[in-house]
Design a protein around this motif. Structure first.
Motif, short mmCIF file in Angstrom:
data_model
loop_
_atom_site.label_atom_id
_atom_site.label_comp_id
_atom_site.label_asym_id
_atom_site.label_seq_id
_atom_site.Cartn_x
_atom_site.Cartn_y
_atom_site.Cartn_z
N ASP A 91 59.10 1.14 19.01
CA ASP A 91 58.01 0.17 18.83
C ASP A 91 57.98 -0.86 19.96
O ASP A 91 56.99 -1.59 20.10
CB ASP A 91 58.15 -0.57 17.50
CG ASP A 91 57.96 0.34 16.30
OD1 ASP A 91 57.53 1.49 16.50
OD2 ASP A 91 58.25 -0.08 15.17
N LEU A 92 59.06 -0.95 20.72
CA LEU A 92 59.15 -1.95 21.78
C LEU A 92 58.80 -1.39 23.15
O LEU A 92 58.88 -2.11 24.15
CB LEU A 92 60.58 -2.53 21.83
CG LEU A 92 61.04 -3.28 20.58
CD1 LEU A 92 62.52 -3.65 20.69
CD2 LEU A 92 60.20 -4.54 20.38
N GLU A 139 55.37 -4.50 32.03
CA GLU A 139 55.84 -4.04 30.72
C GLU A 139 56.53 -5.17 29.97
O GLU A 139 56.38 -5.29 28.75
CB GLU A 139 56.78 -2.84 30.89
CG GLU A 139 56.06 -1.58 31.33
CD GLU A 139 57.01 -0.46 31.73
OE1 GLU A 139 56.65 0.72 31.56
OE2 GLU A 139 58.12 -0.77 32.24
N GLU A 190 53.89 -7.45 28.60
CA GLU A 190 53.26 -6.84 27.42
C GLU A 190 54.17 -6.97 26.20
O GLU A 190 53.70 -7.24 25.09
CB GLU A 190 52.96 -5.38 27.71
CG GLU A 190 52.21 -4.67 26.59
CD GLU A 190 51.86 -3.23 26.93
OE1 GLU A 190 51.60 -2.45 26.01
OE2 GLU A 190 51.85 -2.89 28.14
N LEU A 191 55.48 -6.77 26.41
CA LEU A 191 56.42 -6.90 25.31
C LEU A 191 56.47 -8.33 24.79
O LEU A 191 56.45 -8.57 23.57
CB LEU A 191 57.82 -6.47 25.76
CG LEU A 191 58.95 -6.66 24.74
CD1 LEU A 191 58.66 -5.91 23.45
CD2 LEU A 191 60.29 -6.24 25.34
N GLU A 247 54.12 -10.55 24.93
CA GLU A 247 52.87 -10.80 24.21
C GLU A 247 52.93 -10.19 22.82
O GLU A 247 52.46 -10.77 21.84
CB GLU A 247 51.70 -10.24 25.01
CG GLU A 247 50.34 -10.56 24.40
CD GLU A 247 49.19 -10.19 25.32
OE1 GLU A 247 48.05 -10.15 24.85
OE2 GLU A 247 49.45 -9.92 26.51
N GLN A 248 53.51 -8.99 22.72
CA GLN A 248 53.65 -8.33 21.43
C GLN A 248 54.56 -9.13 20.50
O GLN A 248 54.25 -9.31 19.32
CB GLN A 248 54.24 -6.92 21.64
CG GLN A 248 54.58 -6.19 20.34
CD GLN A 248 55.32 -4.89 20.62
OE1 GLN A 248 55.26 -4.33 21.71
NE2 GLN A 248 56.06 -4.43 19.62
N GLY A 300 52.90 -12.48 19.59
CA GLY A 300 51.64 -12.38 18.88
C GLY A 300 50.53 -13.14 19.57
O GLY A 300 49.56 -13.57 18.94
#
Length: 377
Positions: free
Chosen positions: A28-29, A88, A91-92, A94-95, A98
């Motif tokens: 998921d990461l 990457e 992006e992680l 930001e994930q 949230g």
């Protein structure tokens, strides 16, 4: 019939591998860079680490290897390590946050946060406040709750030693991933300074340190966050109240009347900070000896005295959550970095602390006054 080696089956097994710090599946990461399987049943897995200096790299390799060979038809597994690109990592982040990767927020100050936040306070030092904090956290985690600790005692930090933590936090650019021990995510200034180094900071620096723990450290979704405050009613206690307006105080005292007098002042601070006092915990209480006699080395009744006085002065019921008896095993467990609540051996202190933790865990994460995401059909 022999199972045919399959890359998809290996990938499904990798979903069971949790990142040691984030406690989220590596799949998921975005950490799985690729999976290849040859006809002989050898799986080649590429794992992208968040940083080149990831302290958990060997553990990740071991767990990925073990998961891969559980897939049908896989006989051996080889793991190649790579590192995420800046894009990457962004992006992680930001994930995880949230929101935009550059945004820094204190998620526990959000009115919609469902995390129960307890600030563990004492009027004076030497009452075992840090030991109580660590054992409550580990007891709650053992019951399946997601728990975090912030060691807010910047000058007198002791939580890493009590938790047996020697790992350094991992930095994901400006984001900090806290070490995990006994299923509890923990952060302390002690993880950033050399052994024996003193931290000589004044008020503004102390406030900033606590603020950074709340905004830069990624704890994820927690059921409970405990803060180990320094003794007294100084800068950090006030900063915590400002930064975490929904936090509640847990007041720790010993049975001694003099300690109870000082502990009462720590609880009375809530009238100025508008915090609720969740309860009082008496530590180093009367100890039952092998012959059945009771040794009250520090007296008795101080915890109830503090609870009664705070109930009167705050005009609300402040319960005595429990009395933790004096127990040499509690001290030894702290020295060993293995909290006594996790021990299988019978311990009066461990039983008392588990009971207090269960009592606190039964208090639901509050939803009063919050809008629920329910819409009419």
């Amino acid at each position: 019939m022999t199972d045919t080696p399959d890359a998809a089956a290996v990938h499904r097994q990798l979903q069971t591998v949790l990142d040691p710090e984030l406690r989220v599946p590596v799949t998921d990461l975005g950490m799985v860079g690729g999976v290849n399987v040859d006809a002989e049943g050898t799986a080649s897995v590429t794992i992208k680490l968040t940083t080149e200096a990831c302290p958990m790299r060997s553990r990740i390799v071991d767990e990925v290897t073990a998961a891969a060979v559980r897939a049908p038809g896989i006989r051996t597994a080889e793991v190649q390590l790579d590192v995420m690109s800046p894009e990457e990592r962004a992006e992680l982040k930001e994930q995880l946050r949230g929101g935009p990767a550059g945004a820094k927020i204190n998620p526990f100050a959000n009115p919609d946060s469902l995390t129960k936040v307890y600030a563990v306070a004492s009027g004076k030092g030497g009452v075992g406040k840090s030991s109580v904090t660590v054992n409550l956290a580990c007891a709650m985690a053992a019951e399946g709750l997601k728990v975090g600790i912030i060691d807010a005692d910047v000058h007198g930090f002791s939580v890493p030693g009590l938790m047996g933590i020697t790992d350094k936090p991992t930095r994901l650019d400006e984001m900090i991933l806290p070490p995990v021990a006994h299923e509890v995510k923990t952060i302390s200034i002690g993880m950033f300074v050399d052994p024996g180094q003193a931290v000589a900071w004044r008020g503004p620096m102390l406030h900033r340190a606590v603020e950074q723990f709340l905004t830069d450290v990624h704890f994820g979704d927690l059921d409970v966050l405990l803060l180990d405050l320094p003794p007294g009613t100084g800068d950090i206690a006030i900063s915590v109240a400002q930064l975490l307006p929904g936090s509640e105080l847990l007041v720790v005292t010993t049975p001694q009347a003099a300690a109870a007098d000082v502990a009462e002042r720590a609880g009375a601070l809530s009238t100025q900070t508008e915090q609720k006092v969740a309860g009082v915990i008496e530590n180093m209480g009367p100890m039952t000896m092998p012959d059945g006699s009771v040794l009250d080395l520090f007296g008795s009744g101080g915890g109830q005295l503090v609870a009664d006085r705070l109930s009167e002065s705050l005009q609300t019921q402040v319960p005595l959550l429990g009395s933790v008896p004096l127990d040499p095993g509690l001290r030894q467990a702290g020295d060993d970095g293995a909290p006594i609540v996790l021990s299988d051996s019978p311990s009066p202190a461990g039983q008392a602390l588990r009971g207090i933790a269960q009592r606190l865990a039964q208090i639901p994460r509050g939803i009063s006054g919050r809008s629920l995401p329910i819409h009419p059909g």
